[in-house]
Motif scaffolding. Structure first.
Motif, PDB file in Angstrom:
ATOM      1  N   GLY A  23      -7.916  -3.812  -2.156  1.00 29.14           N
ATOM      2  CA  GLY A  23      -8.545  -4.873  -2.930  1.00 29.14           C
ATOM      3  C   GLY A  23      -7.675  -5.447  -4.026  1.00 29.14           C
ATOM      4  O   GLY A  23      -7.740  -6.628  -4.329  1.00 29.14           O
ATOM      5  N   ARG A  24      -6.814  -4.584  -4.600  1.00 27.34           N
ATOM      6  CA  ARG A  24      -5.990  -5.046  -5.715  1.00 27.34           C
ATOM      7  C   ARG A  24      -4.985  -6.113  -5.301  1.00 27.34           C
ATOM      8  O   ARG A  24      -4.599  -6.954  -6.090  1.00 27.34           O
ATOM      9  CB  ARG A  24      -5.212  -3.856  -6.294  1.00 27.34           C
ATOM     10  CG  ARG A  24      -6.074  -2.912  -7.025  1.00 27.34           C
ATOM     11  CD  ARG A  24      -5.274  -1.677  -7.311  1.00 27.34           C
ATOM     12  NE  ARG A  24      -4.808  -1.086  -6.059  1.00 27.34           N
ATOM     13  CZ  ARG A  24      -4.621   0.203  -5.884  1.00 27.34           C
ATOM     14  NH1 ARG A  24      -4.826   1.024  -6.855  1.00 27.34           N
ATOM     15  NH2 ARG A  24      -4.214   0.673  -4.732  1.00 27.34           N
ATOM     16  N   PHE A  25      -4.508  -6.036  -4.051  1.00 28.69           N
ATOM     17  CA  PHE A  25      -3.428  -6.941  -3.640  1.00 28.69           C
ATOM     18  C   PHE A  25      -3.883  -8.081  -2.772  1.00 28.69           C
ATOM     19  O   PHE A  25      -3.246  -9.110  -2.734  1.00 28.69           O
ATOM     20  CB  PHE A  25      -2.378  -6.167  -2.847  1.00 28.69           C
ATOM     21  CG  PHE A  25      -1.858  -4.984  -3.552  1.00 28.69           C
ATOM     22  CD1 PHE A  25      -1.160  -5.129  -4.734  1.00 28.69           C
ATOM     23  CD2 PHE A  25      -2.057  -3.717  -3.056  1.00 28.69           C
ATOM     24  CE1 PHE A  25      -0.674  -4.039  -5.394  1.00 28.69           C
ATOM     25  CE2 PHE A  25      -1.573  -2.624  -3.725  1.00 28.69           C
ATOM     26  CZ  PHE A  25      -0.890  -2.784  -4.886  1.00 28.69           C
TER      27      PHE A  25
ATOM     28  N   ILE B 221       0.833  -1.200   0.000  1.00 28.93           N
ATOM     29  CA  ILE B 221       0.000   0.000   0.000  1.00 28.93           C
ATOM     30  C   ILE B 221       0.864   1.245   0.000  1.00 28.93           C
ATOM     31  O   ILE B 221       0.596   2.214  -0.709  1.00 28.93           O
ATOM     32  CB  ILE B 221      -0.961  -0.017   1.198  1.00 28.93           C
ATOM     33  CG1 ILE B 221      -2.089  -0.990   0.913  1.00 28.93           C
ATOM     34  CG2 ILE B 221      -1.506   1.353   1.490  1.00 28.93           C
ATOM     35  CD1 ILE B 221      -2.992  -1.208   2.076  1.00 28.93           C
ATOM     36  N   THR B 222       1.946   1.226   0.768  1.00 32.55           N
ATOM     37  CA  THR B 222       2.816   2.395   0.798  1.00 32.55           C
ATOM     38  C   THR B 222       3.445   2.656  -0.570  1.00 32.55           C
ATOM     39  O   THR B 222       3.697   3.807  -0.921  1.00 32.55           O
ATOM     40  CB  THR B 222       3.907   2.207   1.868  1.00 32.55           C
ATOM     41  OG1 THR B 222       3.277   1.947   3.107  1.00 32.55           O
ATOM     42  CG2 THR B 222       4.763   3.434   2.004  1.00 32.55           C
ATOM     43  N   MET B 223       3.649   1.595  -1.352  1.00 34.59           N
ATOM     44  CA  MET B 223       4.283   1.790  -2.658  1.00 34.59           C
ATOM     45  C   MET B 223       3.320   2.266  -3.746  1.00 34.59           C
ATOM     46  O   MET B 223       3.749   2.566  -4.845  1.00 34.59           O
ATOM     47  CB  MET B 223       4.894   0.471  -3.144  1.00 34.59           C
ATOM     48  CG  MET B 223       6.140   0.065  -2.415  1.00 34.59           C
ATOM     49  SD  MET B 223       7.311   1.384  -2.266  1.00 34.59           S
ATOM     50  CE  MET B 223       7.735   1.607  -3.984  1.00 34.59           C
ATOM     51  N   THR B 224       2.015   2.280  -3.502  1.00 29.90           N
ATOM     52  CA  THR B 224       1.082   2.511  -4.609  1.00 29.90           C
ATOM     53  C   THR B 224       0.258   3.789  -4.476  1.00 29.90           C
ATOM     54  O   THR B 224       0.337   4.441  -3.449  1.00 29.90           O
ATOM     55  CB  THR B 224       0.148   1.308  -4.760  1.00 29.90           C
ATOM     56  OG1 THR B 224      -0.310   0.965  -3.479  1.00 29.90           O
ATOM     57  CG2 THR B 224       0.857   0.146  -5.383  1.00 29.90           C
ATOM     58  N   PRO B 225      -0.577   4.093  -5.497  1.00 29.38           N
ATOM     59  CA  PRO B 225      -1.136   5.434  -5.716  1.00 29.38           C
ATOM     60  C   PRO B 225      -1.462   6.261  -4.485  1.00 29.38           C
ATOM     61  O   PRO B 225      -2.484   6.056  -3.856  1.00 29.38           O
ATOM     62  CB  PRO B 225      -2.419   5.171  -6.498  1.00 29.38           C
ATOM     63  CG  PRO B 225      -2.137   3.953  -7.241  1.00 29.38           C
ATOM     64  CD  PRO B 225      -1.183   3.143  -6.402  1.00 29.38           C
ATOM     65  N   GLY B 226      -0.567   7.189  -4.169  1.00 32.16           N
ATOM     66  CA  GLY B 226      -0.861   8.185  -3.147  1.00 32.16           C
ATOM     67  C   GLY B 226      -1.306   7.658  -1.804  1.00 32.16           C
ATOM     68  O   GLY B 226      -2.083   8.317  -1.127  1.00 32.16           O
TER      69      GLY B 226
END
Lengths: 105, 161
Positions: free
Chosen positions: B150-152, B113-118
């Motif tokens: 949800g994506r991961f 989560i920290t690596m992804t969109p904002g």
């Protein structure tokens, strides 16, 4: 050729990360810019180094540095954000929501 | 077993990082790996036998591809917000319900989560993950979960749990 493109992209993203660090309003948003653009920028430079040297020792070291950077940057961002919140740094004026306030008294 | 698995992993990492097979280097790496595994094995995976299940490596590859793709999208998104003259940001901290049980899987989800969109994972309290989001696009708590984790979640579940 591929390495030149990758390194150029990396430097560009690092530059954008630095611009964001100056332009964005508060600690948390600045962290967003510093961690994300910084990480992709640096990973891209490292991938460029891998393509430049090929699979010899320098290239493999560059490849190994990518997961190291991935874990380091994310853990640092989390620790800084949490630390700043507990230290009492307020969210900026533009913020629309704060669910965390109720969780930590 | 845990100690052994972590020792092998850290020692391999050291060998790849230094790329040198002299005796002095092997001894130094062995000592560093030993200290690391003694100190941190208790935070490592609950069951190291998961390393021996091949289907997990397949899901790890799928997960890595998705993570890298999301990471690139995230960077372009943040770069756009930074360079836009009006700076279209709407930051806030939201809470997301967690579906994963093991600590290791939760840590991986927080890292992704920290690596992804904002989004930056700020804290985990009980079963909720608190996430700083640079552009809070909806006000519906159900949507947060789908948009942020949800994506991961299903890939992480298959890979690490």
């Amino acid at each position: 050729m591929i390495s030149t493109i990758l390194i150029t992209i990396g430097v560009l993203f690092n530059l954008i990360g630095c611009i964001g660090l100056i332009r964005l309003p508060d600690v948390y948003n600045r962290l967003q810019s510093a961690t994300k653009c910084g990480t992709l920028g640096t990973c891209s430079i490292l991938a460029g180094a891998l393509f430049h040297y090929g699979l010899v020792d320098a290239g493999i070291k560059a490849l190994i540095a990518i997961p190291l950077l991935f874990f380091g940057a994310t853990v640092a961002a989390h620790a800084l954000a949490r630390g700043a919140y507990h230290f009492g740094v307020k969210l900026g004026d533009k913020s629309v929501k704060d669910d965390y306030k109720d969780a930590v008294k | 077993m845990r100690y052994l698995a972590l020792f092998i992993l850290t020692f391999l990492f050291w060998l790849l990082l230094t790329f040198d097979l002299s005796v002095a280097n092997l001894v130094a790496g062995g000592a560093a790996a030993l200290i690391t595994s003694l100190l941190f094995a208790k935070y490592f995976l609950d069951s190291v036998y998961k390393f021996l299940q091949p289907h997990r490596y397949f899901w790890l590859l799928v997960y890595l591809v998705i993570l890298i793709w999301e990471c690139i999208k995230a960077n372009i998104d943040v770069a756009y917000r930074v360079l836009h003259p009006a700076m279209p940001i709407k930051p806030g901290i939201v809470k997301v319900k967690l579906d994963l049980q093991s600590d290791f899987a939760r840590a991986m989800l927080a890292n992704s989560i920290t690596m992804t969109p904002g989004t930056i994972a700020v804290d985990i309290i009980d079963d909720y993950l608190y996430v700083h989001w640079i552009y809070v696009s909806t006000n519906d708590p159900e949507e947060y979960g789908r948009k942020i984790s949800g994506r991961f979640e299903k890939y992480i579940k298959k890979t690490f749990e």
